[in-house]
Every structure is written in C-alpha cells, then in structure tokens.
Design a protein around this motif. Structure first.
Motif, PDB file in Angstrom:
ATOM      1  N   PHE A 171      23.176 -11.882   4.496  1.00 58.20           N
ATOM      2  CA  PHE A 171      22.336 -11.807   3.297  1.00 58.20           C
ATOM      3  C   PHE A 171      22.024 -10.345   2.977  1.00 58.20           C
ATOM      4  O   PHE A 171      21.481  -9.613   3.813  1.00 58.20           O
ATOM      5  CB  PHE A 171      21.040 -12.585   3.512  1.00 58.20           C
ATOM      6  CG  PHE A 171      20.147 -12.615   2.308  1.00 58.20           C
ATOM      7  CD1 PHE A 171      20.313 -13.592   1.335  1.00 58.20           C
ATOM      8  CD2 PHE A 171      19.145 -11.674   2.138  1.00 58.20           C
ATOM      9  CE1 PHE A 171      19.482 -13.625   0.220  1.00 58.20           C
ATOM     10  CE2 PHE A 171      18.317 -11.701   1.022  1.00 58.20           C
ATOM     11  CZ  PHE A 171      18.494 -12.688   0.055  1.00 58.20           C
ATOM     12  N   SER A 172      22.334  -9.940   1.780  1.00 55.22           N
ATOM     13  CA  SER A 172      22.001  -8.582   1.353  1.00 55.22           C
ATOM     14  C   SER A 172      21.920  -8.542  -0.167  1.00 55.22           C
ATOM     15  O   SER A 172      22.762  -9.112  -0.860  1.00 55.22           O
ATOM     16  CB  SER A 172      23.062  -7.587   1.841  1.00 55.22           C
ATOM     17  OG  SER A 172      22.779  -6.290   1.333  1.00 55.22           O
ATOM     18  N   VAL A 173      20.856  -7.898  -0.667  1.00 53.72           N
ATOM     19  CA  VAL A 173      20.713  -7.707  -2.115  1.00 53.72           C
ATOM     20  C   VAL A 173      20.771  -6.230  -2.462  1.00 53.72           C
ATOM     21  O   VAL A 173      20.417  -5.836  -3.578  1.00 53.72           O
ATOM     22  CB  VAL A 173      19.393  -8.326  -2.617  1.00 53.72           C
ATOM     23  CG1 VAL A 173      19.415  -9.836  -2.465  1.00 53.72           C
ATOM     24  CG2 VAL A 173      18.198  -7.717  -1.881  1.00 53.72           C
ATOM     25  N   SER A 174      21.215  -5.438  -1.513  1.00 53.91           N
ATOM     26  CA  SER A 174      21.273  -3.994  -1.731  1.00 53.91           C
ATOM     27  C   SER A 174      22.240  -3.667  -2.867  1.00 53.91           C
ATOM     28  O   SER A 174      23.393  -4.117  -2.881  1.00 53.91           O
ATOM     29  CB  SER A 174      21.729  -3.292  -0.444  1.00 53.91           C
ATOM     30  OG  SER A 174      21.854  -1.907  -0.656  1.00 53.91           O
ATOM     31  N   GLY A 175      21.747  -2.891  -3.852  1.00 52.16           N
ATOM     32  CA  GLY A 175      22.573  -2.441  -4.958  1.00 52.16           C
ATOM     33  C   GLY A 175      22.845  -3.480  -6.019  1.00 52.16           C
ATOM     34  O   GLY A 175      23.649  -3.234  -6.928  1.00 52.16           O
ATOM     35  N   VAL A 186      18.322  -9.010 -12.039  1.00 52.80           N
ATOM     36  CA  VAL A 186      18.354 -10.442 -12.285  1.00 52.80           C
ATOM     37  C   VAL A 186      18.775 -11.198 -11.032  1.00 52.80           C
ATOM     38  O   VAL A 186      18.296 -12.324 -10.763  1.00 52.80           O
ATOM     39  CB  VAL A 186      19.307 -10.763 -13.462  1.00 52.80           C
ATOM     40  CG1 VAL A 186      20.756 -10.415 -13.131  1.00 52.80           C
ATOM     41  CG2 VAL A 186      19.191 -12.219 -13.864  1.00 52.80           C
ATOM     42  N   VAL A 187      19.638 -10.601 -10.199  1.00 48.30           N
ATOM     43  CA  VAL A 187      20.042 -11.233  -8.941  1.00 48.30           C
ATOM     44  C   VAL A 187      18.878 -11.238  -7.954  1.00 48.30           C
ATOM     45  O   VAL A 187      18.639 -12.223  -7.242  1.00 48.30           O
ATOM     46  CB  VAL A 187      21.264 -10.504  -8.346  1.00 48.30           C
ATOM     47  CG1 VAL A 187      21.652 -11.117  -7.002  1.00 48.30           C
ATOM     48  CG2 VAL A 187      22.432 -10.542  -9.306  1.00 48.30           C
ATOM     49  N   LEU A 188      18.142 -10.127  -7.931  1.00 51.58           N
ATOM     50  CA  LEU A 188      16.976 -10.059  -7.049  1.00 51.58           C
ATOM     51  C   LEU A 188      15.944 -11.109  -7.424  1.00 51.58           C
ATOM     52  O   LEU A 188      15.370 -11.780  -6.552  1.00 51.58           O
ATOM     53  CB  LEU A 188      16.365  -8.658  -7.107  1.00 51.58           C
ATOM     54  CG  LEU A 188      17.280  -7.481  -6.757  1.00 51.58           C
ATOM     55  CD1 LEU A 188      16.482  -6.176  -6.805  1.00 51.58           C
ATOM     56  CD2 LEU A 188      17.893  -7.660  -5.389  1.00 51.58           C
ATOM     57  N   ALA A 221      23.597 -15.390  -2.339  1.00 53.00           N
ATOM     58  CA  ALA A 221      22.203 -15.318  -1.897  1.00 53.00           C
ATOM     59  C   ALA A 221      21.592 -16.706  -1.800  1.00 53.00           C
ATOM     60  O   ALA A 221      20.895 -17.032  -0.832  1.00 53.00           O
ATOM     61  CB  ALA A 221      21.396 -14.448  -2.860  1.00 53.00           C
ATOM     62  N   ARG A 222      21.856 -17.538  -2.798  1.00 54.41           N
ATOM     63  CA  ARG A 222      21.343 -18.914  -2.754  1.00 54.41           C
ATOM     64  C   ARG A 222      21.912 -19.668  -1.557  1.00 54.41           C
ATOM     65  O   ARG A 222      21.188 -20.394  -0.853  1.00 54.41           O
ATOM     66  CB  ARG A 222      21.707 -19.647  -4.038  1.00 54.41           C
ATOM     67  CG  ARG A 222      20.949 -19.195  -5.265  1.00 54.41           C
ATOM     68  CD  ARG A 222      21.242 -20.137  -6.427  1.00 54.41           C
ATOM     69  NE  ARG A 222      20.540 -19.757  -7.643  1.00 54.41           N
ATOM     70  CZ  ARG A 222      20.452 -20.535  -8.721  1.00 54.41           C
ATOM     71  NH1 ARG A 222      21.033 -21.735  -8.730  1.00 54.41           N
ATOM     72  NH2 ARG A 222      19.786 -20.124  -9.792  1.00 54.41           N
ATOM     73  N   ALA A 223      23.212 -19.505  -1.322  1.00 53.42           N
ATOM     74  CA  ALA A 223      23.846 -20.220  -0.213  1.00 53.42           C
ATOM     75  C   ALA A 223      23.275 -19.783   1.126  1.00 53.42           C
ATOM     76  O   ALA A 223      23.065 -20.601   2.037  1.00 53.42           O
ATOM     77  CB  ALA A 223      25.357 -19.990  -0.255  1.00 53.42           C
ATOM     78  N   ALA A 224      22.997 -18.480   1.265  1.00 53.56           N
ATOM     79  CA  ALA A 224      22.458 -17.979   2.526  1.00 53.56           C
ATOM     80  C   ALA A 224      21.061 -18.521   2.792  1.00 53.56           C
ATOM     81  O   ALA A 224      20.731 -18.927   3.918  1.00 53.56           O
ATOM     82  CB  ALA A 224      22.442 -16.453   2.514  1.00 53.56           C
TER      83      ALA A 224
END
Length: 398
Positions: free
Chosen positions: A155-159, A163-165, A265-268
């Motif tokens: 899981f990572s939201v870096s960069g 809207v994804v965050l 992200a949702r799957a994780a």
C-alpha cells in the motif's frame, strides 16, 4: 468351621503355578520431613502412598522340576507387568524387581525362588500433551504480523493525485463504519462498546493522514480488529467481517494510472480487513470453543477453506504464516471435537410438546429434562414450546 488354610489361593505368576513358603508385603506413605530452625516439631509433608512391595519365597517341585523352573524363571524375566496371585492377598498387578533361583543336590526335586515384586501402576500422571489451542493463538498472532507486513509492502499513496488520496481515505472510513455496524451488538459491556466506537471514530477522522503512513494505518486497523477489542465475536461473526465488501463506495471512474492507483488502494484496504477477519475467526474458534461436535467440524471445514483462500493470494513469507495457522487450527479443533455432544435429527408425524421430546431423549437424566427442553426449543426456534414439529435437532450427550 472353615480354617484359615481353606481360604488360601493357589499361587501363580503369569499363570505358572508355584508353592509359597512365605510372603512379606510392605507399604506406607511417602513423607517429606521438614525440620525448621528453632522449632522442635518437624512437619511431615504427605507426598502420597508408597509403592507396594512383596517379597516371596516360592518353590517348585516334581519330576519335571527343571523344565518348570526354567519356564518360571523366563516368566520372571519377561518385560512388563503381570498378575501375581498371592495365597493371602489375592491378585495383584506387579512387576519383578529381582529374583534368585536356587537348587541343590540335597533337594534334587525342588527349585526355590526368592522374588521381589513391585506394584505396577499406570503411566497416567504426569502426562505431556501438546496445547494445540495455544499454538493456534500464537500462530494467529504471527499471521497477523504477516498481514501487516504485506499491507505495508503493497500500500502506498506516495506521489498520487489528491483525488486518489481522498478515495483511499474514504475507503478507510467506510471499512470502519461497516465493521462498527457488525460488532456493536456483540461486545460484552457498554464500556467496551464506547471504547471501540471511540477508536473507530478516530481512525475514520484521521484517515486522510493515516493513509500516508501505511504502517501506522495497519497498526490502527489491526488493533481495532484485535482479540482484546473483539473478544465477544464468534467465529461465524468474524467470518462476516472476512466477507466484507464496501457498499457505500462509488465505482472508480476514468482510466489510466489514477484509476488503477485507486483500485489498488481499495484492494489493499479490503484485503487487510478481510484477512484480519479470517485470522480472527481462527483465533475465536480455538479460544471460545463449540457447543456441539457438528459445529466444530463445520468450523474446521470453513476455516480451512478461508485460510486456503488467503494463502493462495499471499507472498512466500505470509504464505508460511497462514499455512502454519491452518495446521494449528486443524489440530486444535480436531482435539476438541470428539469430546463434544452431537446433533441428532428427530422425525415424527405429529406436533409434540418440547418437554415430551426432551423426556424421550434425556429421560435417564430427570433433573436436566426441563433445561434441555428449553434448550431444544431455543435451538429449533420453536414458535411455542407445546408445538414442536419435525425435523427437530437435539443435542445428544455421551
């Protein structure tokens, strides 16, 4: 009048007859004597009965004395316990400690034996038995650590775009809300409910910050789904969490890297919750126990299937943890199941009172019939205890 000689029994060892000239027996208590400074009286601590011992002077005579004496000596040297029939004391289970075999030319037709018998007990105490339930709990903790590590790696939201965050944070909030609806009614006390709701609300409120640190998010979510927080859930309720599917999340729209990142992200997050639910079900199954053999076997099959599903999607390290948990659960449930009562289905043609059915099944336990009738009505969800219809499930004990 019957004399004492008439009550003597023919002596034998392992079925081989002999004559007994004299027999002595000894016993007593095992005492650990404690003597204390400046105190005159000792304290003898009773550690249990001593092993009983018999000292026997026996002999064999006759024309075939050598053959019979050799056979008797072989029986005295045979391994394991045997039955010594003592003329005065009757049958005793014993082992041979030592024996002496003597013959002389003066008594050519006689073989004499001096035998020391020891009481043969059973190796019932102490007994070592593996605690498979404890092993399963330990394996569940290890598997939880593996789930956390896998989430942190994946899981990572870096960069990523804002809207994804926001989508990932919303997913955390939905997960917490859905779990809250499932567990709110099963926690044991109002204090537990309040504490759990407070922690869940904090996670939802801080989701936007938590998603930027996957290790912290995993720790907070797994703590919320931990054994100390949700001890009241049954294995079935844990599997409901394992089946969680977010219902309030709008479908991901668009295409390209942004949509793919949202889906990952949702799957994780979904995998974290669902895997924690499976591990929680395994832990609950071995700690909370079962009411019947049939429930235990059903739980074992369901948990094996769910753990296999989790393992099939795991990496090498997590796979080893899950398979270890699977094996521990199978052993623990298989140990417990044979000692449980079983379900039996009754079929009859007419309506019958639950009390009458209970009497038919449990009539040999009159004091328990009324309670068993109430349990029967509850298990089968009878609209009225006077009207029980088949098929009817009853619990059979013993």
């Amino acid at each position: 009048m019957t004399g004492w000689r008439d009550s003597l029994r023919p002596a034998s060892w392992r079925g081989l007859a002999c004559f007994v000239e004299a027999a002595e027996a000894s016993g007593g208590r095992r005492l650990a004597v404690h003597e204390y400074p400046l105190r005159d009286e000792p304290y003898p601590e009773d550690m249990g009965r001593r092993q009983r011992r018999w000292s026997v002077t026996a002999y064999i005579l006759g024309a075939d004395v050598l053959t019979r004496a050799r056979a008797f000596a072989d029986a005295l040297e045979a391994a394991g316990a045997g039955t010594w029939v003592d003329p005065w004391r009757g049958d005793v289970s014993a082992v041979v400690d030592t024996f002496e075999w003597r013959q002389s030319s003066i008594e050519g037709g006689v073989a004499r034996f001096q035998v020391a018998f020891l009481e043969a007990g059973q190796a019932a105490y102490p007994a070592l038995e593996a605690d498979h339930a404890a092993q399963a709990v330990a394996a569940a903790a290890q598997a939880t650590g593996g789930i956390r590590a896998a989430f942190v790696r994946g899981f990572s939201v870096s960069g990523l775009a804002a809207v994804v965050l926001e989508d990932a944070a919303a997913m955390v909030g939905v997960a917490v809300g859905d779990i809250s609806a499932e567990v709110r009614n099963v926690l044991a006390t109002g204090e537990q409910v309040a504490r759990w709701a407070r922690d869940a609300t904090r996670i939802a409120a801080e989701a936007r910050v938590l998603i930027e640190t996957p290790s912290t998010l995993a720790d907070r979510m797994l703590a919320l789904l931990g054994a100390d927080r949700l001890a009241g859930l049954t294995w079935r309720q844990w599997l409901t969490i394992a089946d969680w599917v977010p219902q309030l999340m709008a479908p991901v729209t668009g295409s390209g890297a942004q949509a793919a990142a949202s889906l990952r992200a949702r799957a994780a997050i979904t995998a974290l919750v669902r895997q924690a639910g499976v591990v929680g079900a395994a832990r609950a199954a071995v700690t909370s126990g079962f009411t019947t053999y049939d429930e235990a076997i059903e739980a074992r099959a369901a948990l094996v299937r769910r753990l296999d599903d989790v393992a099939s999607a795991a990496d090498a390290a997590e796979y080893a943890d899950i398979t270890r948990l699977r094996a521990a659960v199978v052993r623990a449930v298989s140990d417990a199941a044979p000692r449980l009562p079983r379900l039996m289905t009754l079929d009859f043609s007419q309506w019958r009172p639950a009390l009458a059915v209970a009497w038919d099944v449990y009539g040999d336990q009159p004091s328990a019939v009324l309670a068993r009738a109430s349990a029967l009505a509850a298990r089968n969800r009878l609209p009225h205890p006077l009207f029980a219809a088949s098929p009817l499930q009853v619990v059979v004990y013993g």
